[in-house]
Design a protein around this motif. Structure first.
Motif, mmCIF file in Angstrom:
data_model
loop_
_atom_site.group_PDB
_atom_site.id
_atom_site.type_symbol
_atom_site.label_atom_id
_atom_site.label_comp_id
_atom_site.label_asym_id
_atom_site.label_seq_id
_atom_site.Cartn_x
_atom_site.Cartn_y
_atom_site.Cartn_z
ATOM 1 N N LYS A 42 6.175 -7.260 10.504
ATOM 2 C CA LYS A 42 5.727 -7.808 9.224
ATOM 3 C C LYS A 42 4.200 -7.946 9.185
ATOM 4 O O LYS A 42 3.557 -7.584 8.203
ATOM 5 N N LYS A 43 3.620 -8.450 10.279
ATOM 6 C CA LYS A 43 2.162 -8.596 10.352
ATOM 7 C C LYS A 43 1.468 -7.243 10.296
ATOM 8 O O LYS A 43 0.433 -7.094 9.640
ATOM 9 N N GLU A 44 2.030 -6.243 10.987
ATOM 10 C CA GLU A 44 1.453 -4.895 10.975
ATOM 11 C C GLU A 44 1.473 -4.300 9.575
ATOM 12 O O GLU A 44 0.505 -3.669 9.150
ATOM 13 N N LYS A 45 2.556 -4.506 8.851
ATOM 14 C CA LYS A 45 2.658 -3.994 7.479
ATOM 15 C C LYS A 45 1.640 -4.673 6.567
ATOM 16 O O LYS A 45 1.053 -4.036 5.704
ATOM 17 N N GLU A 46 1.450 -5.985 6.767
ATOM 18 C CA GLU A 46 0.461 -6.716 5.973
ATOM 19 C C GLU A 46 -0.943 -6.185 6.224
ATOM 20 O O GLU A 46 -1.742 -6.059 5.287
ATOM 21 N N LYS A 47 -1.251 -5.856 7.477
ATOM 22 C CA LYS A 47 -2.561 -5.292 7.805
ATOM 23 C C LYS A 47 -2.759 -3.940 7.121
ATOM 24 O O LYS A 47 -3.843 -3.635 6.634
ATOM 25 N N GLU A 48 -1.703 -3.120 7.120
ATOM 26 C CA GLU A 48 -1.790 -1.800 6.484
ATOM 27 C C GLU A 48 -1.988 -1.898 4.982
ATOM 28 O O GLU A 48 -2.674 -1.080 4.384
ATOM 29 N N ASP A 49 -1.377 -2.916 4.377
ATOM 30 C CA ASP A 49 -1.480 -3.082 2.920
ATOM 31 C C ASP A 49 -2.852 -3.571 2.472
ATOM 32 O O ASP A 49 -3.203 -3.415 1.311
ATOM 33 N N GLN A 50 -3.616 -4.154 3.374
ATOM 34 C CA GLN A 50 -4.929 -4.694 2.996
ATOM 35 C C GLN A 50 -5.972 -3.644 2.908
ATOM 36 O O GLN A 50 -6.162 -2.676 3.299
#
Length: 111
Positions: A103-111
């Motif tokens: 989940k954290k990795e996906k959030e980083k990618e979305d930023q």
């Protein structure tokens, strides 16, 4: 997961094999080290510093000659060959922690 396991490696420690079993949520990894004591150091890092690990244990630690040394045509005495150590670990994975990490990795990618 691989990123987490490799981040905990000491200098010149290398991941040789990675096998995941979803059935019992375990990973078996094989790591190469320059010194035998690094295998204990890595076990400690797995248990204490890698958030996705519930538990870990060393299955084996063996000394092996590198392939280059085995293929080398020059005559060398046994004392001049420095072995590498290969340790096999069984690691129990915390599935919830893996989900949080993804989940954290996906959030980083979305930023």
């Amino acid at each position: 997961m691989i990123k987490e396991f490799t981040a905990a490696l000491p200098d010149r420690g290398f991941l040789k094999r990675f096998a995941y079993s979803a059935e019992n949520e375990t990973v078996e990894i094989q790591i190469q080290f320059d010194e035998q004591r690094q295998s204990s150091y890595y076990l400690s890092r797995l248990k204490n510093d890698v958030s996705i690990v519930k538990d870990a244990q060393v299955l084996t630690v063996e000394a092996e000659k590198s392939e280059k040394e085995n293929e080398d045509k020059t005559i060398q005495s046994e004392e001049s060959i420095i072995p590498r150590y290969v340790a096999t670990y069984s690691v129990q994975i915390d599935r919830k922690a893996v989900g949080n990490l993804v989940k954290k990795e996906k959030e980083k990618e979305d930023q």
